[in-house]
Design a protein around this motif. Structure first.
Motif, PDB file in Angstrom:
ATOM      1  N   ILE A 135     -15.884 -12.784   3.510  1.00 51.79           N
ATOM      2  CA  ILE A 135     -15.090 -11.737   2.418  1.00 51.79           C
ATOM      3  C   ILE A 135     -15.230 -10.786   2.390  1.00 51.79           C
ATOM      4  O   ILE A 135     -16.462  -9.892   2.466  1.00 51.79           O
ATOM      5  CB  ILE A 135     -15.661 -12.359   1.107  1.00 51.79           C
ATOM      6  N   GLY A 136     -13.924  -9.833   3.042  1.00 46.47           N
ATOM      7  CA  GLY A 136     -14.198  -8.778   4.169  1.00 46.47           C
ATOM      8  C   GLY A 136     -13.382  -7.998   2.847  1.00 46.47           C
ATOM      9  O   GLY A 136     -11.861  -8.044   2.543  1.00 46.47           O
ATOM     10  N   HIS A 137     -13.630  -6.630   2.318  1.00 40.95           N
ATOM     11  CA  HIS A 137     -12.453  -6.361   1.358  1.00 40.95           C
ATOM     12  C   HIS A 137     -12.014  -4.554   2.218  1.00 40.95           C
ATOM     13  O   HIS A 137     -12.580  -3.976   2.572  1.00 40.95           O
ATOM     14  CB  HIS A 137     -14.205  -5.626   0.184  1.00 40.95           C
ATOM     15  N   SER A 138     -10.593  -4.395   2.655  1.00 37.99           N
ATOM     16  CA  SER A 138     -10.063  -3.664   3.064  1.00 37.99           C
ATOM     17  C   SER A 138     -10.406  -3.217   3.999  1.00 37.99           C
ATOM     18  O   SER A 138     -10.547  -3.902   4.722  1.00 37.99           O
ATOM     19  CB  SER A 138     -10.748  -2.079   1.786  1.00 37.99           C
ATOM     20  N   GLN A 139     -10.794  -1.782   4.539  1.00 35.68           N
ATOM     21  CA  GLN A 139     -11.577  -1.977   5.786  1.00 35.68           C
ATOM     22  C   GLN A 139     -12.704  -3.365   6.253  1.00 35.68           C
ATOM     23  O   GLN A 139     -12.708  -4.400   7.661  1.00 35.68           O
ATOM     24  CB  GLN A 139     -12.536  -0.699   6.147  1.00 35.68           C
ATOM     25  N   GLY A 140     -13.572  -3.904   5.186  1.00 41.11           N
ATOM     26  CA  GLY A 140     -14.760  -4.767   5.202  1.00 41.11           C
ATOM     27  C   GLY A 140     -13.372  -6.567   6.154  1.00 41.11           C
ATOM     28  O   GLY A 140     -14.040  -7.633   6.588  1.00 41.11           O
ATOM     29  N   LEU A 158      -9.620  -9.542   1.817  1.00 38.53           N
ATOM     30  CA  LEU A 158      -9.485  -8.966  -0.228  1.00 38.53           C
ATOM     31  C   LEU A 158      -8.910  -7.230   0.474  1.00 38.53           C
ATOM     32  O   LEU A 158      -9.505  -6.718   0.782  1.00 38.53           O
ATOM     33  CB  LEU A 158     -10.327  -8.998  -0.650  1.00 38.53           C
ATOM     34  N   ALA A 159      -7.171  -7.566  -0.026  1.00 31.53           N
ATOM     35  CA  ALA A 159      -6.929  -5.816   0.187  1.00 31.53           C
ATOM     36  C   ALA A 159      -7.095  -5.360   2.043  1.00 31.53           C
ATOM     37  O   ALA A 159      -7.619  -3.995   1.517  1.00 31.53           O
ATOM     38  CB  ALA A 159      -7.586  -4.776  -1.065  1.00 31.53           C
ATOM     39  N   GLY A 160      -7.248  -6.285   2.735  1.00 34.81           N
ATOM     40  CA  GLY A 160      -6.819  -5.733   4.635  1.00 34.81           C
ATOM     41  C   GLY A 160      -5.520  -5.650   4.442  1.00 34.81           C
ATOM     42  O   GLY A 160      -4.522  -6.194   4.346  1.00 34.81           O
ATOM     43  N   ASN A 239      -4.255  -9.551  -2.243  1.00 35.25           N
ATOM     44  CA  ASN A 239      -4.255  -8.511  -2.159  1.00 35.25           C
ATOM     45  C   ASN A 239      -3.040  -8.047  -3.337  1.00 35.25           C
ATOM     46  O   ASN A 239      -2.940  -9.334  -4.897  1.00 35.25           O
ATOM     47  CB  ASN A 239      -3.063  -7.877  -1.524  1.00 35.25           C
ATOM     48  N   GLY A 240      -3.519  -6.717  -4.299  1.00 33.33           N
ATOM     49  CA  GLY A 240      -2.905  -6.819  -6.062  1.00 33.33           C
ATOM     50  C   GLY A 240      -1.503  -5.461  -5.766  1.00 33.33           C
ATOM     51  O   GLY A 240      -1.672  -5.433  -5.456  1.00 33.33           O
ATOM     52  N   THR A 241      -1.151  -6.437  -6.746  1.00 32.27           N
ATOM     53  CA  THR A 241      -0.005  -5.226  -6.979  1.00 32.27           C
ATOM     54  C   THR A 241      -0.056  -3.649  -7.557  1.00 32.27           C
ATOM     55  O   THR A 241       0.892  -2.727  -6.965  1.00 32.27           O
ATOM     56  CB  THR A 241       1.438  -6.116  -7.790  1.00 32.27           C
ATOM     57  N   ASN A 242      -1.588  -3.501  -7.783  1.00 30.99           N
ATOM     58  CA  ASN A 242      -1.881  -1.967  -8.612  1.00 30.99           C
ATOM     59  C   ASN A 242      -2.678  -1.754  -7.260  1.00 30.99           C
ATOM     60  O   ASN A 242      -3.249  -0.663  -7.705  1.00 30.99           O
ATOM     61  CB  ASN A 242      -2.012  -2.019 -10.005  1.00 30.99           C
ATOM     62  N   ASP A 243      -2.211  -1.708  -6.205  1.00 28.59           N
ATOM     63  CA  ASP A 243      -3.398  -1.418  -5.201  1.00 28.59           C
ATOM     64  C   ASP A 243      -2.769   0.121  -4.764  1.00 28.59           C
ATOM     65  O   ASP A 243      -1.505  -0.503  -4.570  1.00 28.59           O
ATOM     66  CB  ASP A 243      -3.623  -2.365  -4.316  1.00 28.59           C
ATOM     67  N   LEU A 244      -3.373   0.953  -4.996  1.00 31.58           N
ATOM     68  CA  LEU A 244      -3.257   2.287  -4.448  1.00 31.58           C
ATOM     69  C   LEU A 244      -2.699   2.367  -2.919  1.00 31.58           C
ATOM     70  O   LEU A 244      -2.442   3.971  -2.622  1.00 31.58           O
ATOM     71  CB  LEU A 244      -3.612   3.411  -5.127  1.00 31.58           C
ATOM     72  N   GLN A 245      -4.090   2.008  -1.741  1.00 32.18           N
ATOM     73  CA  GLN A 245      -4.740   2.505  -1.458  1.00 32.18           C
ATOM     74  C   GLN A 245      -4.003   0.722   0.425  1.00 32.18           C
ATOM     75  O   GLN A 245      -3.198   1.029   0.942  1.00 32.18           O
ATOM     76  CB  GLN A 245      -5.680   2.458  -0.534  1.00 32.18           C
ATOM     77  N   ASN A 270      -5.524  -3.735  -8.999  1.00 35.45           N
ATOM     78  CA  ASN A 270      -6.229  -2.370  -7.873  1.00 35.45           C
ATOM     79  C   ASN A 270      -7.099  -2.682  -6.518  1.00 35.45           C
ATOM     80  O   ASN A 270      -7.321  -3.850  -6.762  1.00 35.45           O
ATOM     81  CB  ASN A 270      -6.141  -1.553  -8.865  1.00 35.45           C
ATOM     82  N   HIS A 271      -6.906  -1.741  -6.057  1.00 38.16           N
ATOM     83  CA  HIS A 271      -8.274  -1.882  -4.829  1.00 38.16           C
ATOM     84  C   HIS A 271      -9.501  -1.799  -5.148  1.00 38.16           C
ATOM     85  O   HIS A 271      -9.409  -3.266  -4.637  1.00 38.16           O
ATOM     86  CB  HIS A 271      -7.679  -0.413  -4.037  1.00 38.16           C
TER      87      HIS A 271
END
Length: 308
Positions: A135-140, A158-160, A239-245, A270-271
């Protein structure tokens, strides 16, 4: 420091409801750079394992940085383990370096990939788990894709981001200040050619300062769409609809590239994996609100994907 593999075992007993399991906790040194926490369900033989890889910057195993404590990854790990999935989350190498006041000035993006591969290989050799998911989060997410290839049994973004980092940064700067867009593109063109640059306006210094450029040059060589397309394992994109990043559009790019993947867009998440009902200020403040619960839907989606 030698490559200490001794395990520090601390067992916790939890009061649980009928849908939850108790678990044990082990702090593990994968090598002299990587320390993490393994949660193992007490019920069941050869559980499935999820390796959780954190976001950019000096993010620790719990998803926190200095002055930003939300415990999002700790909560994710505990929730998944209560569903019967073993989890391992670890401090990025730079976290340990900062704590020892010995930061490597030449650290590269590939170093984080090497660390993730070391973690996956460690648990594959251990042969305790029926399967291993990353499971990789954003940069992960990008780090996790690269580590999961030909090693893991499944991958969760996850938020990638779906674009290379130069394109992401160019879009962000263009949205904030269109007058800086051409200078940003010019600086990245230099980095793409393998040359560092000093030709950028002062407002761009946080992005293009000399000590950051080699890291970005290394990072931007990877196109997440090409990497995720190469994975021959089950893939889940969230992904989430309230992710600011990281916008939902990034998740859609990954889905187009990985045609057989599953995608889930979680409303109001969110993020840092919280459900946000308020405005952008409420969203931003939540990054430092560890009392919040992470999305229940997120836990359900991930656990169902891993356990099916």
């Amino acid at each position: 420091m030698n490559y200490c593999l001794n395990l520090l075992l601390i067992c916790f007993s939890f009061t649980t409801n009928s849908q939850e399991l108790s678990y044990s906790t082990q702090d593990i040194a994968i090598n002299n750079l990587i320390d993490g926490t393994l949660l193992t369900p007490n019920d069941g033989d050869k559980p499935r394992l999820a390796v959780i890889i954190a976001d950019s910057g000096p993010t620790d195993r719990d998803g926190n940085q200095n002055f930003l404590r939300n415990n999002s990854l700790k909560k994710l790990a505990e929730a998944l383990t209560n569903k019967g999935i073993a989890t391992f989350r670890y401090d990025k190498r730079i976290v340990k370096q900062i704590r020892k006041n010995n930061v490597d000035p030449n650290i590269k993006f590939d170093d984080f990939v090497t660390d993730a591969i070391s973690v996956v290989d460690y648990f594959k050799k251990d042969n305790t788990y029926s399967s291993i998911y990353v499971i990789g989060h954003s940069q992960g997410s990008l780090i996790g894709m690269l580590a999961a290839k030909d090693r893991a049994d499944g991958f969760i973004s996850l938020a990638g981001s779906g674009q290379s980092i130069d394109k992401v940064i160019t879009e962000q700067i263009g949205a904030m200040d269109p007058s800086l867009l051409e200078a940003t593109k010019k600086a990245f063109e230099s980095l793409k050619s393998g040359k560092t640059t000093t030709d950028y306006p002062p407002p761009l210094a946080p992005v293009f300062r000399a000590d950051v450029q080699p890291f970005i040059m290394n990072w931007m060589q990877y196109n997440p769409q090409e990497v995720i397309k190469s994975l021959d394992i089950p893939v889940l994109i969230i992904n989430g609809t309230n992710d600011l990043q990281v916008s939902v559009d990034e998740a859609q790019l990954l889905k187009v590239a990985s045609k057989d993947s599953e995608i889930n867009i979680i409303e109001k998440m969110n993020h840092v994996l919280f459900i946000i009902e308020g405005n952008q200020l409420v969203n931003s403040k939540s990054y430092n609100e560890s009392s919040r619960k992470i999305s229940e839907k997120l836990i359900s989606i991930i656990s169902s994907f891993i356990l099916k």
